[in-house]
Design a protein around this motif. Structure first.
Motif, PDB file in Angstrom:
ATOM      1  N   VAL A 118     -21.709  19.864  26.075  1.00 46.50           N
ATOM      2  CA  VAL A 118     -21.512  21.222  26.577  1.00 46.50           C
ATOM      3  C   VAL A 118     -22.431  21.520  27.758  1.00 46.50           C
ATOM      4  O   VAL A 118     -21.993  22.056  28.783  1.00 46.50           O
ATOM      5  CB  VAL A 118     -21.737  22.248  25.451  1.00 46.50           C
ATOM      6  N   ASP A 155     -13.584  32.491  20.487  1.00 50.64           N
ATOM      7  CA  ASP A 155     -12.468  33.406  20.300  1.00 50.64           C
ATOM      8  C   ASP A 155     -12.272  33.785  18.852  1.00 50.64           C
ATOM      9  O   ASP A 155     -11.629  34.780  18.533  1.00 50.64           O
ATOM     10  CB  ASP A 155     -11.177  32.810  20.852  1.00 50.64           C
ATOM     11  N   PHE A 171     -14.169  30.881  30.795  1.00 51.21           N
ATOM     12  CA  PHE A 171     -14.093  30.831  29.345  1.00 51.21           C
ATOM     13  C   PHE A 171     -12.998  29.878  28.912  1.00 51.21           C
ATOM     14  O   PHE A 171     -11.922  29.852  29.499  1.00 51.21           O
ATOM     15  CB  PHE A 171     -13.801  32.226  28.766  1.00 51.21           C
ATOM     16  N   ASP A 172     -13.311  29.118  27.886  1.00 55.17           N
ATOM     17  CA  ASP A 172     -12.312  28.259  27.264  1.00 55.17           C
ATOM     18  C   ASP A 172     -11.521  29.124  26.301  1.00 55.17           C
ATOM     19  O   ASP A 172     -12.024  29.524  25.260  1.00 55.17           O
ATOM     20  CB  ASP A 172     -12.990  27.099  26.524  1.00 55.17           C
ATOM     21  N   GLU A 173     -10.286  29.400  26.643  1.00 52.31           N
ATOM     22  CA  GLU A 173      -9.491  30.337  25.857  1.00 52.31           C
ATOM     23  C   GLU A 173      -9.225  29.859  24.439  1.00 52.31           C
ATOM     24  O   GLU A 173      -8.802  30.615  23.581  1.00 52.31           O
ATOM     25  CB  GLU A 173      -8.144  30.608  26.559  1.00 52.31           C
ATOM     26  N   HIS A 174      -9.441  28.567  24.195  1.00 55.65           N
ATOM     27  CA  HIS A 174      -9.184  28.039  22.856  1.00 55.65           C
ATOM     28  C   HIS A 174     -10.482  27.623  22.164  1.00 55.65           C
ATOM     29  O   HIS A 174     -10.476  26.869  21.218  1.00 55.65           O
ATOM     30  CB  HIS A 174      -8.239  26.833  22.938  1.00 55.65           C
ATOM     31  N   SER A 175     -11.604  28.115  22.679  1.00 57.18           N
ATOM     32  CA  SER A 175     -12.892  27.741  22.108  1.00 57.18           C
ATOM     33  C   SER A 175     -13.171  28.534  20.850  1.00 57.18           C
ATOM     34  O   SER A 175     -12.513  29.512  20.528  1.00 57.18           O
ATOM     35  CB  SER A 175     -14.027  27.973  23.122  1.00 57.18           C
ATOM     36  N   ASN A 232     -22.426  30.699  24.420  1.00 55.90           N
ATOM     37  CA  ASN A 232     -22.771  29.317  24.055  1.00 55.90           C
ATOM     38  C   ASN A 232     -23.900  29.333  23.023  1.00 55.90           C
ATOM     39  O   ASN A 232     -24.978  28.783  23.255  1.00 55.90           O
ATOM     40  CB  ASN A 232     -23.211  28.527  25.295  1.00 55.90           C
ATOM     41  N   THR A 268     -21.330  19.927  30.931  1.00 51.33           N
ATOM     42  CA  THR A 268     -20.141  20.613  31.450  1.00 51.33           C
ATOM     43  C   THR A 268     -20.527  21.892  32.175  1.00 51.33           C
ATOM     44  O   THR A 268     -20.028  22.184  33.268  1.00 51.33           O
ATOM     45  CB  THR A 268     -19.168  20.941  30.306  1.00 51.33           C
ATOM     46  N   LYS A 287     -20.087  22.730  36.213  1.00 57.85           N
ATOM     47  CA  LYS A 287     -19.359  23.884  36.741  1.00 57.85           C
ATOM     48  C   LYS A 287     -20.223  24.679  37.717  1.00 57.85           C
ATOM     49  O   LYS A 287     -19.729  25.168  38.737  1.00 57.85           O
ATOM     50  CB  LYS A 287     -18.896  24.776  35.591  1.00 57.85           C
TER      51      LYS A 287
END
Length: 261
Positions: A3, A253, A246-250, A179, A6, A10
């Motif tokens: 993480v 959520d 944002f990771d929409e499937h993280s 995070n 990553t 970014k």
């Protein structure tokens, strides 16, 4: 790739941000979050109230006693502070750290609420306290301690380093909010990376938003500050959103999906 790598990747590849766009988006988002911002400030004030009482009540009592006697003795004030025991001072320091860590957790909760409202999702009051839990308070305590450990030496060095450090410090809560599984060191590393990469626009947005919040708040007879103070959080959130996203499937959520009011 883990993480933190990553996130750092970014930040390294982040596109240029437009001051005007971020500021305009902050105003639009504030229209959705002003009530939650007021509640956050209210909760913070209530949390800090016990510390204020413990520290100031003895001092206020001494001042009132002096006024009743018809004179003000400056040596009495000096004696009051000199008479503070090491245990009392230690209690104040620990209380500041503990209550500060709870306040930090509520600030992180507000960033999560901000994201929900940004996506037109429902929020509930318990969302403020999601991070006020056993598994997170140890980390928020360490982050609070790190914040003080960075801010105080920076201020002692003629405040110039503090002008730089205030930007990365502003990102601590938003990185933690989205995070929470990162280590304290990784949160600090990512915050300083983003704060350094986008220092100028971040500093400008924070200062301008703070000035605007104070001006509008004072124009509303000072009471407005209770509603406008939280505006300064919005540029920080939007910078994070535009750089990190944002990771929409993280898993984030799934946090706080309850609809109980």
């Amino acid at each position: 790739m883990n993480v933190i790598d990553t996130l750092l990747g970014k930040i390294e590849q982040a596109k240029d941000l437009d001051f005007g766009i971020i500021f305009s988006e902050s105003i639009e988002l504030f229209k959705k979050t002003w009530l939650q911002g007021f509640l956050m400030l209210l909760f913070t004030m209530l949390i800090m109230l016990p510390l204020i009482i413990v520290f100031y009540i003895p001092l206020i009592g001494m001042v009132i006693a002096q006024q009743e006697n018809g004179y003000a003795d400056s040596s009495g004030m000096e004696g009051f502070f000199a008479g503070m025991s090491a245990l009392y001072i230690m209690f104040i320091i620990v209380a500041v750290l503990v209550l500060g860590s709870v306040t930090f957790a509520i600030n992180a909760g507000f960033y999560r609420i901000m994201r929900k409202l940004d996506n037109n999702e429902q929020v509930v009051t318990p969302d403020f306290f999601y991070f006020v839990k056993k598994q997170y308070l140890g980390k928020t305590f360490m982050i609070t301690l790190a914040t003080i450990g960075i801010a105080i030496p920076s201020a002692l060095l003629c405040y110039i380093p503090l002008l730089y450090a205030m930007v990365p410090l502003s990102f601590f809560a938003v990185f933690f909010a989205f995070n929470p599984d990162l280590t304290v060191g990784e949160i600090i590393k990512a915050s300083f990376k983003l704060g350094t990469k986008k220092w100028l626009i971040s500093f400008g947005l924070i200062i301008v938003s703070a000035l605007l919040a104070n001006i509008v708040g004072y124009l509303l007879c000072g009471v407005g500050l209770l509603f406008t103070t939280a505006f300064t959080y919005h540029p920080v959130y939007l910078i994070y959103k535009n750089v990190i996203g944002f990771d929409e499937h993280s898993a984030i959520d799934e946090i706080g999906t309850t609809t109980i009011e």
